[in-house]
Design a protein around this motif. Structure first.
Motif, PDB file in Angstrom:
ATOM      1  N   PRO A 175       0.965  -1.288   0.047  1.00  0.00           N
ATOM      2  CA  PRO A 175       0.032   0.027  -0.118  1.00  0.00           C
ATOM      3  C   PRO A 175       0.953   1.199  -0.027  1.00  0.00           C
ATOM      4  O   PRO A 175       0.276   2.278  -0.504  1.00  0.00           O
ATOM      5  N   SER A 180       0.346 -12.909   0.030  1.00  0.00           N
ATOM      6  CA  SER A 180       0.314 -12.063   1.201  1.00  0.00           C
ATOM      7  C   SER A 180      -0.798 -10.995   1.220  1.00  0.00           C
ATOM      8  O   SER A 180      -1.655 -10.838   2.287  1.00  0.00           O
ATOM      9  N   LEU A 181      -0.930 -10.376   0.125  1.00  0.00           N
ATOM     10  CA  LEU A 181      -2.028  -9.220   0.053  1.00  0.00           C
ATOM     11  C   LEU A 181      -3.402 -10.059   0.229  1.00  0.00           C
ATOM     12  O   LEU A 181      -4.179  -9.288   0.822  1.00  0.00           O
ATOM     13  N   SER A 182      -3.594 -11.048  -0.547  1.00  0.00           N
ATOM     14  CA  SER A 182      -4.817 -11.877  -0.250  1.00  0.00           C
ATOM     15  C   SER A 182      -5.038 -12.243   0.955  1.00  0.00           C
ATOM     16  O   SER A 182      -6.348 -11.926   1.709  1.00  0.00           O
ATOM     17  N   GLU A 183      -3.926 -12.660   1.646  1.00  0.00           N
ATOM     18  CA  GLU A 183      -4.204 -13.120   3.364  1.00  0.00           C
ATOM     19  C   GLU A 183      -4.548 -11.757   4.312  1.00  0.00           C
ATOM     20  O   GLU A 183      -5.681 -11.860   5.019  1.00  0.00           O
ATOM     21  N   THR A 184      -3.884 -10.781   3.448  1.00  0.00           N
ATOM     22  CA  THR A 184      -4.225  -9.469   4.599  1.00  0.00           C
ATOM     23  C   THR A 184      -5.648  -8.956   4.265  1.00  0.00           C
ATOM     24  O   THR A 184      -6.426  -8.498   5.113  1.00  0.00           O
ATOM     25  N   LYS A 185      -6.139  -9.099   2.893  1.00  0.00           N
ATOM     26  CA  LYS A 185      -7.416  -8.731   2.671  1.00  0.00           C
ATOM     27  C   LYS A 185      -8.418  -9.573   3.530  1.00  0.00           C
ATOM     28  O   LYS A 185      -9.472  -9.060   4.055  1.00  0.00           O
ATOM     29  N   ALA A 186      -8.140 -10.958   3.473  1.00  0.00           N
ATOM     30  CA  ALA A 186      -9.273 -11.828   4.271  1.00  0.00           C
ATOM     31  C   ALA A 186      -9.320 -11.531   5.709  1.00  0.00           C
ATOM     32  O   ALA A 186     -10.265 -11.192   6.244  1.00  0.00           O
ATOM     33  N   ASN A 187      -8.177 -11.219   6.182  1.00  0.00           N
ATOM     34  CA  ASN A 187      -8.188 -10.669   7.593  1.00  0.00           C
ATOM     35  C   ASN A 187      -8.810  -9.538   7.756  1.00  0.00           C
ATOM     36  O   ASN A 187      -9.655  -9.335   8.717  1.00  0.00           O
ATOM     37  N   LEU A 188      -8.617  -8.546   7.059  1.00  0.00           N
ATOM     38  CA  LEU A 188      -9.355  -7.183   7.185  1.00  0.00           C
ATOM     39  C   LEU A 188     -10.866  -7.545   6.913  1.00  0.00           C
ATOM     40  O   LEU A 188     -11.550  -6.932   7.711  1.00  0.00           O
ATOM     41  N   GLN A 189     -11.273  -8.241   6.039  1.00  0.00           N
ATOM     42  CA  GLN A 189     -12.627  -8.452   6.015  1.00  0.00           C
ATOM     43  C   GLN A 189     -13.391  -9.232   6.972  1.00  0.00           C
ATOM     44  O   GLN A 189     -14.453  -8.787   7.548  1.00  0.00           O
ATOM     45  N   GLU A 190     -12.448 -10.212   7.772  1.00  0.00           N
ATOM     46  CA  GLU A 190     -12.845 -10.853   8.691  1.00  0.00           C
ATOM     47  C   GLU A 190     -13.104  -9.853   9.900  1.00  0.00           C
ATOM     48  O   GLU A 190     -14.084  -9.931  10.803  1.00  0.00           O
TER      49      GLU A 190
END
Length: 385
Positions: A252, A329-339
Motif C-alpha cells: 500500500p 500475502s496481500l490476499s491473506e491480509t485482505k481476508a483478515n481485514l474482511q473478517e
C-alpha cells in the motif's frame, strides 16, 4: 624494371621457436639484418643499393647473425611461390619494404624430441604422446579433439597455449611432462604448469555483485541485474544503472521497500546473440548463414538460446518469488481485514439492537406511568359523584 624470381625468405630458429620477419626501408646504402630477442623478430633494413638486397644476399645476412644468448642459431632460406627452397638468380630490382612484408612468415615451433605429457582440466585429464618434429598445430589439434572431456582447449596464436573452456574459480589447467627426449625444450619453455581461473568482480551502484565466471548478478529491493562479460575480456570498466524496466507496486505504501523493478533486454534479431555474432547474421546471404559458416551459426544459436533461457528464468523467478508471493500475502491480509470488519459490524449491530430494546422499554414504561397518572383524576371524580 621489376624482375620477379623468388617469392621470399624463410627464417627458422634452431630450437624450433616462433620467429617473424619485419622489413623496413633505410636511407643507408647497404642492407642490414639484426635480431630482436624480446619480440623474436628478424629486422631487415633495405638499403638504397639495389645490388645488396636480392633474396640470396638478404638470406646470407641473416645467416651471418651471431648465435643468440641461449645458443640458438638462425637459418635463412630462399623460397619460391610454392614455399619450396630454391636457388639460382635472386635479384629483384626496385624492392621496398612493402614488397617484402606480404611474404613475412611466422614459423610454428616443432618438438626437438619425443614428448609425453598429461593435461588436466576441470572435467578430466588426458595423456598425450608425440614424436620429435611434431608441430604446435598438431599438438593443439590433438588436444582439441578431446577438449569436451577435459575442459581445456589449445591454440597456436603467439605460441602454444592451453586455456580452460569455461570461466570461473572452478576452472583450472595443469600440465605435467611425463617424459621428454634428449634435446627437448618443451618443459623448460612452459610459462607455468598450473593456472587457476577466477570469477569476475564488480560493484554496482555501491553494492558488491556476485560473480561466477564471466557472469555477475545483483538483486536488491531496487535493482535486479545480470551481466555476462565478453569472453576473454581483461579490461576494467565502469557503469551505473540509472533507471529502466517496469516497477510493480507490491504494497500500500509508495516506498522502495514495497516496490519491485524488472527490466529485460531487447529480443530483436539485431540484439540477440553474443560475442560469436547476432541472430540476424544467420539470414540468407549473411556472414553466418548455413551456406557460409555452419559452425559460426551453431555458436550464435547456442548464445541466443542461453540468453533467451536466462531471460525466461529471470521472468519466471520474478513472477514466482516476488509477484505471486506478494499476491498471496496481500490476499491473506485482505481476508483478515474482511473478517475483522465483519466482527466489528456484528458488534455494532448488537450494540444498536440493545439500544433499541432499551429505548422501547423506556417508551413502554413511560406510557404505563402516564396511563396510571391519567386514571387518578377519574377515580377522584367518581368518589365525588
Amino acid at each position: 624494371v621489376v624482375r620477379p624470381v623468388h617469392a621470399g625468405i624463410e627464417v627458422a630458429r634452431s630450437d624450433g621457436g616462433n620467429i617473424a620477419i619485419a622489413y623496413t626501408d633505410s636511407d643507408q646504402a647497404a642492407t642490414t639484418a639484426s635480431y630482436d630477442e624480446q619480440t623474436n623478430t628478424v629486422n631487415i633494413a633495405l638499403g638504397t643499393d639495389e645490388t645488396s638486397k636480392g633474396f640470396v644476399d638478404i638470406a646470407q645476412l641473416v645467416n651471418d647473425i651471431p648465435a643468440l644468448s641461449d645458443g640458438t642459431e638462425l637459418t635463412a632460406t630462399v623460397i619460391d611461390s610454392d614455399g619450396e627452397e630454391t636457388t639460382g638468380p635472386s635479384q629483384r630490382l626496385n624492392l621496398t619494404a612493402d614488397d617484402f612484408n606480404p611474404n613475412t612468415t611466422n614459423f610454428e615451433p616443432k618438438l626437438n624430441g619425443d614428448l609425453i605429457f598429461e593435461l588436466k582440466g576441470s572435467k578430466g585429464s588426458e595423456t598425450f604422446q608425440f614424436s620429435g618434429g611434431a608441430t604446435a598445430l598438431q599438438i593443439a589439434d590433438a588436444v582439441n579433439l578431446v577438449s569436451d572431456s577435459i575442459g581445456v582447449v589449445a591454440s597456436t596464436e603467439n605460441g602454444l597455449n592451453f586455456t580452460s573452456q569455461d570461466y570461473g574459480s572452478g576452472e583450472s589447467v595443469e600440465i605435467e611432462v611425463i617424459g621428454e627426449g634428449d634435446g627437448g625444450a618443451f618443459e623448460s619453455n612452459l610459462s607455468e604448469t598450473l593456472a587457476l581461473g577466477s570469477d569476475v568482480e564488480a560493484t554496482v551502484n555501491g553494492v558488491k555483485a556476485g560473480g561466477s565466471g564471466n557472469k555477475l548478478a545483483i538483486n536488491t529491493a531496487t535493482l535486479d541485474l545480470s551481466i555476462t562479460v565478453e569472453d576473454g575480456s581483461s579490461t576494467n570498466f565502469s557503469f551505473s544503472i540509472t533507471g529502466g524496466g517496469a516497477t510493480f507496486q507490491l504494497g500500500p505504501g509508495a516506498t522502495s521497500t514495497q516496490q519491485a523493478s524488472l527490466g529485460i533486454g531487447s529480443v530483436s534479431t539485431g540484439k540477440l546473440g553474443g560475442s560469436a555474432g547476432r541472430l540476424y547474421e544467420l539470414g540468407s546471404g549473411q556472414s553466418m548463414s548455413l551456406t557460409n559458416d555452419v559452425h559460426g551459426a551453431a555458436k550464435v544459436i547456442d548464445e541466443v538460446m542461453e540468453k533467451v533461457s536466462n531471460m525466461r528464468g529471470r521472468l519466471g523467478s520474478f513472477k514466482t518469488t516476488t509477484l505471486q508471493s506478494s499476491l498471496v500475502s496481500l490476499s491473506e491480509t485482505k481476508a483478515n481485514l474482511q473478517e475483522a470488519m465483519s466482527s466489528i459490524s456484528d458488534a455494532d449491530f448488537a450494540q444498536e439492537s440493545a439500544n433499541l430494546t432499551r429505548a422501547q422499554v423506556l417508551v413502554q414504561s413511560g406510557t404505563n406511568v402516564l396511563s396510571l397518572a391519567n386514571q387518578n383524576p377519574r377515580n377522584v371524580l367518581s368518589l365525588l359523584g
